[in-house]
Design a protein around this motif. Structure first.
Motif, PDB file in Angstrom:
ATOM      1  N   LYS A  15      66.058 -52.658 -49.036  1.00  0.00           N
ATOM      2  CA  LYS A  15      64.602 -52.749 -48.718  1.00  0.00           C
ATOM      3  C   LYS A  15      63.995 -54.132 -48.908  1.00  0.00           C
ATOM      4  O   LYS A  15      62.882 -54.402 -49.059  1.00  0.00           O
ATOM      5  CB  LYS A  15      63.896 -51.827 -49.468  1.00  0.00           C
ATOM      6  CG  LYS A  15      64.240 -50.218 -49.098  1.00  0.00           C
ATOM      7  CD  LYS A  15      63.295 -49.233 -49.792  1.00  0.00           C
ATOM      8  CE  LYS A  15      63.766 -47.850 -49.339  1.00  0.00           C
ATOM      9  NZ  LYS A  15      63.429 -46.695 -50.098  1.00  0.00           N
ATOM     10  N   ALA A  16      64.862 -55.024 -49.302  1.00  0.00           N
ATOM     11  CA  ALA A  16      64.541 -56.419 -49.286  1.00  0.00           C
ATOM     12  C   ALA A  16      64.109 -57.051 -48.007  1.00  0.00           C
ATOM     13  O   ALA A  16      64.641 -56.749 -47.006  1.00  0.00           O
ATOM     14  CB  ALA A  16      65.708 -57.089 -50.121  1.00  0.00           C
ATOM     15  N   ALA A  54      69.950 -48.420 -46.653  1.00  0.00           N
ATOM     16  CA  ALA A  54      68.667 -48.896 -46.818  1.00  0.00           C
ATOM     17  C   ALA A  54      67.558 -47.580 -46.803  1.00  0.00           C
ATOM     18  O   ALA A  54      66.677 -47.829 -47.937  1.00  0.00           O
ATOM     19  CB  ALA A  54      68.232 -49.733 -45.420  1.00  0.00           C
ATOM     20  N   GLU A  55      67.811 -46.762 -46.482  1.00  0.00           N
ATOM     21  CA  GLU A  55      66.759 -45.641 -46.580  1.00  0.00           C
ATOM     22  C   GLU A  55      66.843 -45.019 -48.003  1.00  0.00           C
ATOM     23  O   GLU A  55      66.147 -44.704 -48.697  1.00  0.00           O
ATOM     24  CB  GLU A  55      66.928 -44.509 -45.427  1.00  0.00           C
ATOM     25  CG  GLU A  55      66.525 -44.942 -44.137  1.00  0.00           C
ATOM     26  CD  GLU A  55      65.630 -43.970 -43.471  1.00  0.00           C
ATOM     27  OE1 GLU A  55      64.425 -43.902 -43.897  1.00  0.00           O
ATOM     28  OE2 GLU A  55      66.121 -43.515 -42.445  1.00  0.00           O
ATOM     29  N   LEU A  56      68.222 -45.001 -48.500  1.00  0.00           N
ATOM     30  CA  LEU A  56      68.211 -44.471 -49.799  1.00  0.00           C
ATOM     31  C   LEU A  56      68.214 -45.499 -50.851  1.00  0.00           C
ATOM     32  O   LEU A  56      68.245 -45.148 -52.134  1.00  0.00           O
ATOM     33  CB  LEU A  56      69.741 -43.917 -50.112  1.00  0.00           C
ATOM     34  CG  LEU A  56      70.143 -42.702 -49.199  1.00  0.00           C
ATOM     35  CD1 LEU A  56      71.583 -42.558 -49.021  1.00  0.00           C
ATOM     36  CD2 LEU A  56      69.361 -41.583 -49.435  1.00  0.00           C
ATOM     37  N   GLU A 109      69.175 -45.624 -36.267  1.00  0.00           N
ATOM     38  CA  GLU A 109      68.427 -44.451 -36.319  1.00  0.00           C
ATOM     39  C   GLU A 109      68.103 -43.858 -37.663  1.00  0.00           C
ATOM     40  O   GLU A 109      68.567 -43.973 -38.622  1.00  0.00           O
ATOM     41  CB  GLU A 109      69.616 -43.103 -35.935  1.00  0.00           C
ATOM     42  CG  GLU A 109      69.921 -43.194 -34.423  1.00  0.00           C
ATOM     43  CD  GLU A 109      70.895 -42.023 -34.055  1.00  0.00           C
ATOM     44  OE1 GLU A 109      70.938 -41.115 -34.860  1.00  0.00           O
ATOM     45  OE2 GLU A 109      71.846 -42.103 -33.426  1.00  0.00           O
ATOM     46  N   ARG A 110      66.778 -43.708 -37.513  1.00  0.00           N
ATOM     47  CA  ARG A 110      66.083 -43.491 -38.830  1.00  0.00           C
ATOM     48  C   ARG A 110      66.370 -42.136 -39.048  1.00  0.00           C
ATOM     49  O   ARG A 110      66.551 -41.071 -38.464  1.00  0.00           O
ATOM     50  CB  ARG A 110      64.485 -43.524 -38.816  1.00  0.00           C
ATOM     51  CG  ARG A 110      64.072 -45.120 -38.610  1.00  0.00           C
ATOM     52  CD  ARG A 110      64.208 -45.809 -39.855  1.00  0.00           C
ATOM     53  NE  ARG A 110      63.805 -45.468 -41.097  1.00  0.00           N
ATOM     54  CZ  ARG A 110      62.541 -45.825 -41.540  1.00  0.00           C
ATOM     55  NH1 ARG A 110      61.859 -46.595 -40.773  1.00  0.00           N
ATOM     56  NH2 ARG A 110      62.052 -45.320 -42.481  1.00  0.00           N
ATOM     57  N   LEU A 111      66.341 -41.716 -40.588  1.00  0.00           N
ATOM     58  CA  LEU A 111      66.623 -40.083 -40.940  1.00  0.00           C
ATOM     59  C   LEU A 111      65.222 -39.572 -40.976  1.00  0.00           C
ATOM     60  O   LEU A 111      64.246 -40.086 -41.245  1.00  0.00           O
ATOM     61  CB  LEU A 111      66.949 -40.236 -42.306  1.00  0.00           C
ATOM     62  CG  LEU A 111      68.311 -40.837 -42.596  1.00  0.00           C
ATOM     63  CD1 LEU A 111      68.728 -40.581 -44.211  1.00  0.00           C
ATOM     64  CD2 LEU A 111      69.632 -39.966 -41.882  1.00  0.00           C
ATOM     65  N   LEU A 116      66.780 -37.109 -44.952  1.00  0.00           N
ATOM     66  CA  LEU A 116      66.515 -38.088 -46.332  1.00  0.00           C
ATOM     67  C   LEU A 116      66.662 -37.190 -47.674  1.00  0.00           C
ATOM     68  O   LEU A 116      67.320 -37.468 -48.829  1.00  0.00           O
ATOM     69  CB  LEU A 116      65.323 -38.889 -46.118  1.00  0.00           C
ATOM     70  CG  LEU A 116      65.253 -40.001 -47.111  1.00  0.00           C
ATOM     71  CD1 LEU A 116      66.490 -40.916 -47.257  1.00  0.00           C
ATOM     72  CD2 LEU A 116      63.907 -40.917 -46.795  1.00  0.00           C
ATOM     73  N   ARG A 117      65.910 -36.205 -47.681  1.00  0.00           N
ATOM     74  CA  ARG A 117      65.999 -35.361 -48.988  1.00  0.00           C
ATOM     75  C   ARG A 117      67.179 -34.669 -49.296  1.00  0.00           C
ATOM     76  O   ARG A 117      67.631 -34.631 -50.240  1.00  0.00           O
ATOM     77  CB  ARG A 117      64.744 -34.325 -48.800  1.00  0.00           C
ATOM     78  CG  ARG A 117      64.421 -33.440 -50.075  1.00  0.00           C
ATOM     79  CD  ARG A 117      63.114 -32.314 -49.668  1.00  0.00           C
ATOM     80  NE  ARG A 117      63.079 -31.968 -48.599  1.00  0.00           N
ATOM     81  CZ  ARG A 117      61.904 -32.279 -47.615  1.00  0.00           C
ATOM     82  NH1 ARG A 117      61.318 -33.475 -48.158  1.00  0.00           N
ATOM     83  NH2 ARG A 117      61.797 -32.165 -46.372  1.00  0.00           N
TER      84      ARG A 117
END
Length: 136
Positions: A15-16, A54-56, A109-111, A116-117
């Motif tokens: 996320k940087a 990145a999402e996590l 691909e985005r979760l 994500l949950r």
């Protein structure tokens, strides 16, 4: 010679907010076990794998995936390879030397919020289980 036999391209999810030429180094807290300071920097040859990382990652910033180049030796990530799972299906690697950012990619691909949950719940379970121990 690298212990891993993958020539990339390689990706790192975070996320940087990074720029071309920035270097990613070891010595930061794990995204998955924040009490552990990592001896390696991790990366993958799969953009969606980097996107998952990145999402996590902790924080409220947008998840980002960077194209990176190792600056030194690297090896299969033992947390997801033969030490715990056969082979290296996630094409995940680690290095004690920096990774250099050579670009950013946006075609991963985005979760979904549900996926994500589910990942966060699974990681929480692993934190409580000795099998979730990080090989640092």
């Amino acid at each position: 010679m690298n212990a891993a036999h993958d020539d990339g391209p390689f990706y790192h999810g975070t996320k940087a907010d990074l720029r071309v030429g920035d270097r990613l180094t070891a010595g930061f807290r794990s995204n998955y076990r924040p009490e552990v300071v990592m001896n390696h920097i991790y990366f993958t040859a799969l953009p969606n794998g980097a996107g998952l990382a990145a999402e996590l990652a902790p924080g409220d910033a947008a998840p980002r995936v960077y194209l990176v180049e190792p600056t030194g030796e690297y090896e299969d990530d033992p947390n997801v390879t033969d030490k715990k799972f056969p082979g290296n299906p996630t094409r995940s690697y680690r290095s004690s030397t920096p990774l250099e950012v050579v670009g950013e990619v946006d075609d991963w691909e985005r979760l979904t919020p549900e996926a994500l949950r589910a990942w966060r719940e699974r990681l929480a379970e692993l934190r409580e289980d000795e099998r979730g121990e990080i090989i640092n």
